[in-house]
Write a protein that holds these residues in place. Structure first.
Motif, PDB file in Angstrom:
ATOM      1  N   LYS A 188       0.832  -1.188   0.000  1.00 39.95           N
ATOM      2  CA  LYS A 188       0.000   0.000   0.000  1.00 39.95           C
ATOM      3  C   LYS A 188       0.870   1.242   0.000  1.00 39.95           C
ATOM      4  O   LYS A 188       1.894   1.300   0.688  1.00 39.95           O
ATOM      5  N   ASP A 246      -2.272  -0.135  -5.172  1.00 30.45           N
ATOM      6  CA  ASP A 246      -3.122   0.200  -4.033  1.00 30.45           C
ATOM      7  C   ASP A 246      -2.559   1.446  -3.362  1.00 30.45           C
ATOM      8  O   ASP A 246      -1.485   1.414  -2.755  1.00 30.45           O
ATOM      9  N   ILE A 271       1.169   1.879   6.054  1.00 28.54           N
ATOM     10  CA  ILE A 271       1.481   2.118   4.638  1.00 28.54           C
ATOM     11  C   ILE A 271       2.978   1.956   4.430  1.00 28.54           C
ATOM     12  O   ILE A 271       3.788   2.536   5.163  1.00 28.54           O
TER      13      ILE A 271
END
Length: 438
Positions: free
Chosen positions: A20, A44, A116
């Protein structure tokens, strides 16, 4: 450009397919195009927008645009508003540096809180070329000539092989809308001057300017990697690490070809900039020193000693009864009650529990400190003791003492005090062990 971008991701950022990302977006053409490209590549990602509140309604318009874009792309959006002018004034920074500090601290905080992996920025080939020219004009080593790195820790820049012209062409072809930042038209900043007046002239002379620069960058990066490998080899041969400090033998340095270049490669990661002063240490007397913002380099007899600056010079640590681990800097003392003397070294001290009083105090030795070295009848100045031990200047400065009721019980890592020795009637022995973190 869609196909080229996807091939670039597959070849150089294959890890993005399963991770991500946080895509930093201003609303300008570069970051908007990157968002569309990442969407087509099935990456993503979430968007992160900073409103620095520097351009009034224009800043609010950028935020509104980005909010609509996030809905259109169906991705999560994070927005943060900053009082940039107040922060810049408080921190005594320029507006540019203040905005940079605010945004990157926020980006890293967002990434950590939301699990993330990577932060994507929209820097492209023109940006890298401008950075190269700026670094060259200010004076730089080979790292400064390689432009903006594609990967720098968590930060990745997937648009670096692409020019501003390619990005504009893609946006126009796909009928993508973006916001224009009015400050980009100003020549107030050096980067804008280069963008408006230097790069166009060079491109008129050579239409392949940026493509050739990209190739040159790759050669320079290969050279920089080779130099880094050589520096690592030199470091292992020329530098000795002792308790977190680095020792460089002056004679060995002088006998190494290209001494000045070697010194630069070894020491520039530690923030030094006064290279003439650094090189002069090779011929200086003991005690001469040079500072960076984080480190100090001092000539001590036949070596240069590199040490990290201690920002807590007057640090005092209290040790309460029952404590078993005391950690500070890169050191640790383990406290243990024992019945017999187990093993011996300079880093171990045995004290009679009946002769000490808690809390104990741990601090650096000070001028005028005296103690009675174990085995001696009279007292001795700590300064004389350390001199007799033939310690380096750095080792002397980093020597700590352990006190009980203002009396020195142990010169840590060197000698305990005779007054706290173990007697035949001692019932409890305190064992102190000094260790260093690597």
């Amino acid at each position: 450009m869609t196909k080229e971008f996807q091939q670039h991701i597959t070849s150089n950022f294959p890890f993005l397919k399963n991770k991500k990302c946080l895509l930093t977006i201003s609303g300008g053409i570069d970051s908007v195009v990157l968002a569309y490209l990442c969407k087509t590549a099935n990456i993503d990602f979430a968007l992160a927008h900073c409103n620095f509140n520097l351009r009034g309604e224009e800043s609010d318009g950028d935020e509104s645009f980005v909010r609509n874009l996030a809905k259109q792309l169906e991705v999560k959006l994070f927005v943060e508003n900053f009082n940039t002018k107040a922060f810049a004034k408080d921190q005594q920074l320029s507006i540019q540096l203040a905005a940079r500090k605010l945004r990157y601290e926020w980006f890293f905080d967002l990434a950590e809180k939301n699990n993330i992996e990577y932060i994507c920025t929209a820097h492209h080939l023109n940006d890298s070329f401008e950075t190269y020219l700026i670094n060259t004009s200010r004076g730089t080593g080979i790292q400064g000539l390689t432009g903006i790195p594609e990967v720098n820790g968590k930060i990745i820049r997937p648009l670096l092989p692409f020019t501003r012209a390619q990005i504009l062409q893609y946006a126009q072809k796909k009928q993508i809308k973006w916001r224009e930042d009015s400050s980009n038209a100003s020549d107030k900043y050096l980067r804008n001057k280069i963008r408006h007046h230097i790069t166009p002239v060079l491109e008129e002379e050579n239409e392949n300017l940026l493509q050739n620069f990209y190739k040159t960058q790759q050669y320079l990066k290969d050279t920089a990697n080779l130099l880094e490998d050589y520096t690592t080899l030199l470091f292992s041969k020329l530098v000795k690490e002792i308790n977190g400090d680095y020792y460089l033998n002056v004679t060995n340095l002088k006998n190494t070809p290209n001494t000045k270049a070697v010194i630069y490669q070894l020491l520039h990661p530690f923030g030094f900039t006064a290279w003439e002063d650094v090189n002069n240490l090779l011929e200086a007397q003991s005690g001469k020193q040079v500072f960076s913002n984080t480190h100090r380099l001092i000539r001590d007899r036949e070596v240069l000693i590199l040490s990290k600056l201690n920002i807590q010079e007057n640090q005092v640590i209290k040790i309460e009864e029952g404590q078993t681990h005391i950690k500070w800097d890169n050191k640790q003392i383990l406290v243990k009650n024992v019945n017999t003397l187990e093993d011996f070294s300079q880093n171990i001290a045995y004290l009679s529990a009946q002769k000490i009083s808690y809390p104990l105090t741990l601090r650096k030795w000070q001028a005028g400190d005296r103690f009675q070295p174990f085995g001696m009848k009279g007292k001795k100045k700590i300064s004389d003791f350390l001199k007799d031990e033939k310690l380096s200047a750095i080792e002397k400065e980093n020597t700590w003492v352990l006190l009980s009721n203002e009396e020195i019980a142990w010169v840590v890592g060197h000698r305990s005090d005779h007054r706290f020795k173990i007697e035949p009637n001692t019932t409890t022995i305190i064992k102190l062990t000094l260790t260093y973190e690597k």
